[in-house]
Design an enzyme around this catalytic site. Structure first.
Site, PDB file in Angstrom:
ATOM      1  N   LYS A  13      -3.641  -1.010  -9.195  1.00 54.29           N
ATOM      2  CA  LYS A  13      -3.506  -0.006  -8.138  1.00 54.29           C
ATOM      3  C   LYS A  13      -4.877   0.594  -7.884  1.00 54.29           C
ATOM      4  O   LYS A  13      -5.428   1.283  -8.744  1.00 54.29           O
ATOM      5  CB  LYS A  13      -2.517   1.065  -8.601  1.00 54.29           C
ATOM      6  CG  LYS A  13      -2.296   2.177  -7.616  1.00 54.29           C
ATOM      7  CD  LYS A  13      -1.137   3.036  -8.084  1.00 54.29           C
ATOM      8  CE  LYS A  13      -0.919   4.244  -7.194  1.00 54.29           C
ATOM      9  NZ  LYS A  13       0.236   5.020  -7.621  1.00 54.29           N
ATOM     10  N   ASP A  73       8.989  12.313  -7.887  1.00 54.22           N
ATOM     11  CA  ASP A  73       8.779  11.428  -6.739  1.00 54.22           C
ATOM     12  C   ASP A  73       9.721  10.229  -6.765  1.00 54.22           C
ATOM     13  O   ASP A  73       9.323   9.103  -6.513  1.00 54.22           O
ATOM     14  CB  ASP A  73       7.309  10.965  -6.728  1.00 54.22           C
ATOM     15  CG  ASP A  73       6.914  10.360  -5.369  1.00 54.22           C
ATOM     16  OD1 ASP A  73       7.624  10.618  -4.379  1.00 54.22           O
ATOM     17  OD2 ASP A  73       5.914   9.624  -5.313  1.00 54.22           O
ATOM     18  N   SER A 132       0.845  -1.198   0.000  1.00 58.86           N
ATOM     19  CA  SER A 132       0.000   0.000   0.000  1.00 58.86           C
ATOM     20  C   SER A 132       0.869   1.232   0.000  1.00 58.86           C
ATOM     21  O   SER A 132       1.953   1.241   0.584  1.00 58.86           O
ATOM     22  CB  SER A 132      -0.881   0.020   1.239  1.00 58.86           C
ATOM     23  OG  SER A 132      -1.682  -1.123   1.244  1.00 58.86           O
ATOM     24  N   GLY A 133       0.389   2.266  -0.644  1.00 57.23           N
ATOM     25  CA  GLY A 133       1.102   3.539  -0.664  1.00 57.23           C
ATOM     26  C   GLY A 133       0.220   4.622  -0.087  1.00 57.23           C
ATOM     27  O   GLY A 133      -0.791   4.317   0.565  1.00 57.23           O
ATOM     28  N   SER A 134       0.564   5.864  -0.330  1.00 55.79           N
ATOM     29  CA  SER A 134      -0.189   6.960   0.289  1.00 55.79           C
ATOM     30  C   SER A 134      -1.622   7.035  -0.206  1.00 55.79           C
ATOM     31  O   SER A 134      -2.495   7.464   0.514  1.00 55.79           O
ATOM     32  CB  SER A 134       0.483   8.300   0.031  1.00 55.79           C
ATOM     33  OG  SER A 134       1.731   8.145  -0.534  1.00 55.79           O
ATOM     34  N   PHE A 135      -1.861   6.627  -1.452  1.00 52.80           N
ATOM     35  CA  PHE A 135      -3.194   6.852  -2.003  1.00 52.80           C
ATOM     36  C   PHE A 135      -3.970   5.573  -2.282  1.00 52.80           C
ATOM     37  O   PHE A 135      -5.033   5.620  -2.892  1.00 52.80           O
ATOM     38  CB  PHE A 135      -3.092   7.671  -3.294  1.00 52.80           C
ATOM     39  CG  PHE A 135      -2.655   9.075  -3.040  1.00 52.80           C
ATOM     40  CD1 PHE A 135      -3.300   9.843  -2.087  1.00 52.80           C
ATOM     41  CD2 PHE A 135      -1.601   9.639  -3.744  1.00 52.80           C
ATOM     42  CE1 PHE A 135      -2.909  11.150  -1.828  1.00 52.80           C
ATOM     43  CE2 PHE A 135      -1.205  10.937  -3.494  1.00 52.80           C
ATOM     44  CZ  PHE A 135      -1.849  11.692  -2.529  1.00 52.80           C
TER      45      PHE A 135
HETATM   46  N1  LIG Z   1       3.566  -2.875 -11.322  1.00 56.14           N
HETATM   47  C1  LIG Z   1       3.904  -3.329 -10.120  1.00 56.14           C
HETATM   48  N2  LIG Z   1       4.404  -4.577  -9.989  1.00 56.14           N
HETATM   49  C2  LIG Z   1       4.770  -5.047  -8.771  1.00 56.14           C
HETATM   50  N3  LIG Z   1       4.677  -4.334  -7.630  1.00 56.14           N
HETATM   51  C3  LIG Z   1       4.189  -3.083  -7.696  1.00 56.14           C
HETATM   52  C4  LIG Z   1       3.784  -2.512  -8.940  1.00 56.14           C
HETATM   53  N4  LIG Z   1       3.337  -1.258  -8.697  1.00 56.14           N
HETATM   54  C5  LIG Z   1       3.493  -1.038  -7.374  1.00 56.14           C
HETATM   55  N5  LIG Z   1       3.993  -2.125  -6.766  1.00 56.14           N
HETATM   56  C6  LIG Z   1       4.300  -2.261  -5.333  1.00 56.14           C
HETATM   57  O1  LIG Z   1       3.123  -1.972  -4.589  1.00 56.14           O
HETATM   58  C7  LIG Z   1       3.428  -1.252  -3.408  1.00 56.14           C
HETATM   59  C8  LIG Z   1       2.554  -0.023  -3.295  1.00 56.14           C
HETATM   60  O2  LIG Z   1       2.876   0.857  -4.380  1.00 56.14           O
HETATM   61  P1  LIG Z   1       2.384   2.359  -4.465  1.00 56.14           P
HETATM   62  O3  LIG Z   1       2.903   2.953  -5.724  1.00 56.14           O
HETATM   63  O4  LIG Z   1       0.922   2.421  -4.213  1.00 56.14           O
HETATM   64  O5  LIG Z   1       3.027   3.036  -3.198  1.00 56.14           O
HETATM   65  P2  LIG Z   1       4.519   3.420  -2.818  1.00 56.14           P
HETATM   66  O6  LIG Z   1       5.262   3.844  -4.020  1.00 56.14           O
HETATM   67  O7  LIG Z   1       5.098   2.301  -1.985  1.00 56.14           O
HETATM   68  O8  LIG Z   1       4.305   4.631  -1.834  1.00 56.14           O
HETATM   69  P3  LIG Z   1       3.845   6.119  -2.182  1.00 56.14           P
HETATM   70  O9  LIG Z   1       2.620   6.042  -3.049  1.00 56.14           O
HETATM   71  O10 LIG Z   1       3.558   6.659  -0.849  1.00 56.14           O
HETATM   72  O11 LIG Z   1       5.002   6.749  -2.893  1.00 56.14           O
HETATM   73  C9  LIG Z   1       4.911  -0.939  -3.460  1.00 56.14           C
HETATM   74  O12 LIG Z   1       5.568  -1.879  -2.637  1.00 56.14           O
HETATM   75  C10 LIG Z   1       5.294  -1.194  -4.892  1.00 56.14           C
HETATM   76  O13 LIG Z   1       6.619  -1.678  -4.953  1.00 56.14           O
END
Ligand SMILES: Nc1ncnc2c1ncn2[C@@H]1O[C@H](COP(=O)(O)OP(=O)(O)OP(=O)(O)O)[C@@H](O)[C@H]1O
Length: 926
Positions: A717, A824, A696-699
């Protein structure tokens, strides 16, 4: 002064000071560090604030090493009673305000180790009481303003590591109480004669500028001088013969990387406190005055590498015995000179603290005395490129702290001593280009820290010990080429999962290529040519998708050439010649470009590009392909295709109509993106089950899914629309994603779904290609509880990732219709860099990306490159390390005009990678 707590800080003290401190607080984060700066206590009791007991005026502001980020407000000039400011080691940026000039009681201003930019404020000239001005390690530009000539009370002027230009002002010579002057910048011109008037000077450091001319002789007469360092300039001239007599207090004399000529003054022996003498990379001639230097009991460091020194009349190295008196000696570097003669036994009497003995590239003969084993602190032995002969003594095995042993290109013979297995800290072992014979001692397998091992070009025979190929730490290269090794390549080779280069060519190895070789997924160069390998190319090698060069020529290999070789994305050299391969050549990849491919001497191969001059393949095949083109076959296929095309046109048209109607439960897809409905996403992610949650990320959250329509594995996502800003982030990300042209290093968008979920709430999601190796962050910072503990990135992989990221940014910056800045990419937490199947890096998450015209802070555009470099500098040869630092610094420059263009970054990083792969000064491999 501890004052009783008060409800209001202003009651007690001075309003102006309070206002100025609050103004400063406003500009600083993180706030918790400044939490004591509040109304409940008097400001004189605030952290970092010291007041005068009687006046309650602030006299010292000391906020060093508090991780503060921010800038200095002009109102700092209102703290008019300040005598000292210490903000060392934070992340302050912006200009130093001119209003500082109002602090006329200021005696010490220390802003070092921050990111202050702009010019040195001329008004500082009013702070005439200043005795210490320390601005080192910032990003200050411009020249040293002449106004500063009024700072006659200065004791210490430290400007080192900034971007200052111009010449060193000669008025500094008037600062009669100056004790230290340090300035590693971009100064040019000569060192002013006037500096010779600084009779109190103790430290003069002018390293790494562009200074030329001669060092004024008066400077060599400043008897108070203890530190003199002018490394890395273009200074010339001879060192005065009486230097040591006139500089009796000298502790460090560093003139390396200049153009000094003449002989080494024997008088250095009078500087009895001398600890470090560095005159490497100059044009010095004559002998080493070892008898004199031997009197310097405190000497820790001697470096005369890369000069033209010689052994003198005696023609031997016995003078080294004198250095045994330097009982504190830790480093002796005499490499790249013209020293000749045999190493005396007394070398074993050198200081037991010696950790680096570097004598390579001289004319040294004879053998290495066994007594070298006495030097128990040795980390580094460099004796390469001499005429050393005989056996390598067993005593070497006593040196358990040894990290680098470089004996390459000599005339050593006999067996490699088995005691080498005691060297468990060894990381680099170069013994190539010698006459070593016999078998490789199996206990070399105990050297479990080795990163690189090169035993090539010797006369070694016997089999390759299993233990050797089981050294799983090997992550740069393993060279055993051009020996007489027999037997098979042991299956333990599969343990070399970090290895980048494997070369066993030019031996007599036989049997099949072990299937376990397919485990070495980091391999970029594989050289097995000139052996007696037989059988087929194992299917398991299809995992080695990082391979760039494969040479398996001149063996007895047979069978078909596997199709997968044509699918390796980076393969640019494939030599299969002089084997017994048969059948049709694959057509894809390397097989479609004759320049990097050699297949001669395989008489049973057919097909391929005409340039390869192979005979055509059998009729049977062409027959069947002709059959394929027969009307009976063509017509139904054409009809089916036409049907599929019209059906998809219909579906697209229908979905467009739906879109324009804005049906409540319909999903919205974007032009060119696959149309995926909410229900399909539910199905593909097992109802967004926890099992499929990636993170999970911020959004929002990201789920792994398998699309029911085509079985494609995706990352979905899902935006948490309750979260403030999530909806905008979705819209912004869609906007950016739609305008990006696809690129190998950008995360591929498959679709966007904007719909209503099964509870009637808005549902927004983005569907990306799934990256099976997760985020770069998880590789660089594996969590304790994680199976990723075992994850390790070799240096070369890190460089490749950095190149991938830079290529993606180059594409965004320069090759999309409108320049896009990502905004970012965090070096500290690179979760937006994702690694695909082949460890190819893909930049993702465009939620904060901006079209350049909108970008509020274009400085953030190039923050990434250091992500891939973190932790890797240690293995890069120093000159490359510096070039990486240079790239990093240039990328993070605040002003866009000073930032390096990303295409330049990509090229420089590639050059670093290539030169890194060739480092070790090895001969060119054919
Ligand atoms: N295409 C993808 N394939 C595999 N894992 C993914 C993919 N996209 C995102 N992830 C993983 O999912 C998780 C959440 O990603 P997300 O982009 O929502 O947040 P983040 O980058 O960790 O944080 P923030 O949005 O706060 O910068 C992360 O661990 C990321 O590595």
């Amino acid at each position: 002064a501890t004052l009783p707590p008060r409800a209001s800080g202003s009651t007690f003290g001075n309003e102006t000071d309070l206002a100025a401190l609050l103004d400063l607080k406003k500009r600083i984060t993180p706030l918790h560090v400044m939490s004591s700066w509040n109304d409940s206590i008097h400001f004189c009791s605030w952290v970092g604030v010291t007041c005068n007991n009687s006046t309650n005026r602030v006299i010292i502001l000391k906020l060093n090493s508090k991780n503060l980020v921010g800038s200095l407000p002009p109102s700092i000039g209102n703290l008019s009673h300040l005598t000292g400011i210490n903000l060392v080691n934070n992340s302050f940026s912006g200009e130093i305000p001119q209003e500082m000039g109002r602090l006329q009681s200021l005696r010490s201003l220390n802003l070092s180790y921050n990111s202050f930019g702009g010019k040195i404020p001329t008004n500082i000239s009013h702070c005439t009481q200043l005795s210490m001005l320390d601005l080192q390690h910032n990003e200050i530009t411009g020249s040293v303003p002449d106004q500063l000539s009024s700072l006659m009370s200065l004791n210490h002027l430290w400007l080192t590591i900034n971007n200052l230009t111009g010449t060193i002002p000669n008025w500094i010579g008037n600062f009669s109480s100056l004790k230290s002057l340090l300035g590693q910048n971009n100064f040019h011109g000569s060192i002013p004669n006037e500096l010779g008037r600084l009779t109190s000077l103790e430290s003069l450091g002018l390293d790494s500028n562009n200074l030329s001319g001669m060092v004024p002789s008066s400077i060599y007469n400043i008897s108070s001088m203890s530190l003199f360092s002018v490394l890395d300039n273009q200074l010339h001239g001879e060192l005065p013969p009486n230097i040591g007599i006139n500089l009796p207090n000298l502790q460090l004399f560093a003139g390396g990387l200049n153009k000094f000529t003449g002989t080494i003054p024997t008088s250095f022996s009078n500087s009895s406190r001398l600890r470090a003498l560095d005159l490497g990379y100059n044009g010095l001639v004559g002998t080493l005055p070892a008898a004199n230097l031997g009197r310097l009991q405190r000497l820790v460091w001697i470096n005369f590498s890369h000069n033209r020194l010689e052994s003198g009349k005696t023609g031997n190295l016995n003078f080294l015995s004198f250095l045994a008196n330097c009982t504190s000696l830790q480093s002796l570097a005499l490499n790249n000179n013209h020293f000749e003669g045999e190493l005396p036994r007394s070398i074993g009497n050198l200081s037991t603290q010696l950790n680096s003995l570097v004598l390579g590239r001289n004319l040294i003969r004879g053998s290495i005395p066994d007594d070298i084993g006495n030097l128990l602190s040795l980390n580094v032995i460099g004796m390469e490129q001499n005429y050393l002969s005989g056996i390598v003594p067993d005593g070497i095995g006593k040196l358990q702290k040894l990290v680098t042993l470089n004996l390459r290109t000599n005339r050593f013979s006999g067996l490699i001593p088995s005691s080498i297995g005691n060297l468990t800290s060894l990381t680099l072992l170069y013994m190539y280009e010698n006459r070593f014979a016999g078998s490789i001692p199996p206990n070399i397998g105990n050297c479990q820290s080795l990163l690189e091992l090169d035993l090539s070009n010797n006369n070694m025979s016997g089999t390759i010990p299993r233990e050797l190929v089981g050294i799983s730490s090997l992550s740069i290269s393993l060279y055993l080429s051009n020996n007489y090794l027999t037997g098979s390549l042991p299956s333990e080779v599969g343990d070399l999962i970090h290895l980048v280069e494997l070369d066993v060519s030019g031996n007599k190895l036989s049997s099949e290529i072990p299937t376990t070789l397919g485990h070495c997924i980091m391999l970029m160069h594989l050289r097995l040519e000139g052996n007696e390998f037989e059988g087929t190319i194992p299917q398991s090698l299809k995992n080695l998708r990082s391979l760039e060069e494969i040479d398996i020529s001149r063996n007895n290999l047979s069978g078909q050439i596997p199709e997968f070789l044509g699918k390796f994305p980076f393969l640019h050299y494939l030599n299969l010649s002089y084997n017994d391969f048969e059948g049709e050549l694959p057509k894809e990849g390397i097989f479609s470009n004759a320049s990097g491919l050699s297949v001669i001497g395989n008489n049973r191969l057919c097909g391929g590009l005409p340039k390869l001059r192979l005979h055509a393949c059998s009729i049977k095949k062409s027959h069947s392909s002709q059959r394929l083109l027969a009307p009976k076959v063509v017509i139904p296929i054409a009809c089916a295709l036409a049907f599929i095309i019209s059906l998809s046109c219909f579906i697209v048209a229908r979905s467009k109509v739906k879109k324009s109607r804005g049906g409540p439960v319909g999903s919205r897809s974007y032009e060119g993106w696959k149309s995926i409905s909410y229900l399909e996403l539910v199905q593909s992610t097992g109802g967004f089950s926890m099992d499929n949650l990636i993170g999970s990320g911020s959004f929002g959250s990201v789920y792994k899914g398998v699309l029911p329509t085509d079985g494609r594995v995706v990352a979905v996502k899902v935006f948490n629309l309750q979260q403030r800003g999530a909806s905008k982030s979705f819209i912004d990300e869609c906007k950016v994603l739609r305008s990006i042209l696809p690129h190998r290093n950008l995360l591929k968008i498959i679709s966007a779904c904007s719909s209503i979920d099964n509870q009637g709430n808005n549902f927004n999601s983005l569907i990306f290609e799934f990256m099976e190796n997760g985020s770069l962050d998880s590789w660089l910072h594996p969590r304790d509880d994680d199976e990723s503990q075992s994850k390790r990135l070799s240096l070369i992989r890190r460089l490749n990732i950095a190149i991938d990221v830079a290529s993606a940014l180059d594409h965004l910056h320069h090759l999309c219709e409108t320049t896009i800045v990502h905004c970012d990419l965090k070096p500290s937490n690179p979760s937006n860099v994702l690694l695909g199947e082949d460890m190819v890096a893909h930049v993702g998450d465009f939620g904060l990306a901006r079209f350049l015209l909108e970008a509020s802070d274009s400085s953030s555009q190039s923050q990434t490159i250091s992500a891939g470099l973190k932790g890797s500098i240690c293995y890069i040869p120093p000159e490359n390390g510096l070039s990486q630092i240079h790239i990093g610094l240039s990328c993070s420059a605040l002003s866009p005009s000073e930032q390096m263009q990303m295409n330049v970054v990509v090229n420089k990083m590639k050059a670093t990678r290539d030169s890194y792969l060739n480092f070790r000064g090895r001969r060119k491999r054919s």
